[in-house]
Structures are given as C-alpha cells and as structure tokens.
Design a protein around this motif. Structure first.
Motif, PDB file in Angstrom:
ATOM      1  N   LEU A 162      42.700  -5.792  47.503  1.00  0.00           N
ATOM      2  CA  LEU A 162      42.498  -6.866  46.524  1.00  0.00           C
ATOM      3  C   LEU A 162      41.309  -7.740  47.053  1.00  0.00           C
ATOM      4  CD1 LEU A 162      45.833  -7.189  44.851  1.00  0.00           C
ATOM      5  CD2 LEU A 162      43.889  -5.978  43.899  1.00  0.00           C
TER       6      LEU A 162
ATOM      7  N   TYR B 275      41.551   0.567  50.329  1.00  0.00           N
ATOM      8  CA  TYR B 275      41.333  -0.480  49.239  1.00  0.00           C
ATOM      9  C   TYR B 275      42.203  -1.598  49.363  1.00  0.00           C
ATOM     10  CZ  TYR B 275      38.843   3.520  47.220  1.00  0.00           C
ATOM     11  OH  TYR B 275      37.859   4.420  47.046  1.00  0.00           O
TER      12      TYR B 275
ATOM     13  N   VAL C 266      38.966  -5.131  43.179  1.00  0.00           N
ATOM     14  CA  VAL C 266      39.100  -4.442  44.631  1.00  0.00           C
ATOM     15  C   VAL C 266      37.970  -4.386  45.274  1.00  0.00           C
ATOM     16  CG1 VAL C 266      39.729  -1.872  45.180  1.00  0.00           C
ATOM     17  CG2 VAL C 266      40.917  -3.242  43.101  1.00  0.00           C
TER      18      VAL C 266
ATOM     19  N   LEU D 242      48.749  -2.319  44.656  1.00  0.00           N
ATOM     20  CA  LEU D 242      48.070  -3.171  45.655  1.00  0.00           C
ATOM     21  C   LEU D 242      48.489  -4.486  46.021  1.00  0.00           C
ATOM     22  CD1 LEU D 242      44.237  -1.868  44.829  1.00  0.00           C
ATOM     23  CD2 LEU D 242      45.674  -1.406  46.880  1.00  0.00           C
TER      24      LEU D 242
END
Length: 140
Positions: free
Chosen positions: A88, A86, A72, A36
């Motif tokens: 951060l 998804y 997240v 991520l």
C-alpha cells in the motif's frame, strides 16, 4: 424529468462518497486492500492464494487499477524467476480505517451459512434477510 448524475455539477453532496467508492469499485478491490492492510506487502502468488476464486487475469486487472489510482505500489525485482511485490502507498494505508470498519460491520451484520449470505438487522438479530447476487433481497 431528472437530469443524469453526470450533468449535476452544482450542489452534489454525495460527490466525495461517490468518488471514493469509484476508486474501490470492483468485486475484488476491497478484499485485496483488506489483505494488504492486514498482511502488509504481499507477492502476486500470495495474493492469489488468499483469493482462491479469482483468476490471474482479474487479479492483475484489479491490481493495475489500484496502482493507477495511487493506492497500491508494485515493486519488480530483477531476479529469475521474476518477483513482484504489492504494498500500500501512504494513500492506500489511509484507507485502513475504512476497510477495517467494513470488516467490523460485516462481522456484526452479515452471516454466511449454507452457501448463502444473510443480513442481520441490529433491531432484531433473529431476523435475517437473504442476500442474492445483483443486490436483490428476499425474506429467508
């Protein structure tokens, strides 16, 4: 006889480290965060492709724990078929330097060869210590 760690409430200098590691505890969380951080927002299926060895159930579990920790963010789009992204949170992005430092350390000190992992010491790059599951070590 020593007291259990949970009973140590005064003068526990490792508390911030232990607390931080507890947020990242889990076989896959660090790798999920790495992807991520380096790739930005990813769909569930993209994460699954990047982590080929993970089961769908385990990926879901790890993502939910990261979401519960506020690291997240999960965004569901009301389309057919359902789309879930998804990304951060700002708290998760603040872990970027930590995760990237782990990557750099691993590039310098961990060698993967013939299906095994070895730790290379900074003092003697030719000396390798084999890593085995469960944290046990044996000389290579």
């Amino acid at each position: 006889m020593s007291r259990p760690r949970a009973k140590l409430t005064n003068n526990f200098p490792g508390c911030p480290v232990e607390s931080t590691l507890s947020l990242l505890d889990g076989k896959w969380k660090g790798v999920i965060l790495y992807h991520l951080i380096t790739s930005g927002t990813l769909r569930f299926s993209e994460l699954q492709r990047k982590l080929q060895s993970i089961t769908q159930r385990m990926l879901t579990k790890q993502l939910r724990e990261l979401e519960d920790s506020g690291i997240v963010e999960r965004t569901v789009f009301p389309v057919v078929p359902p789309r879930v992204d998804y990304s951060l949170t700002s708290l998760g992005r603040s872990l970027g330097p930590v995760i990237l430092a782990l990557e750099q350390w691993g590039q310098r000190h961990v060698v993967c060869r013939d299906g095994k992992k070895y730790v290379v010491t900074p003092d003697d790059p030719s000396a390798e210590t084999e890593l085995e599951l469960g944290g046990e070590r044996s000389a290579a």
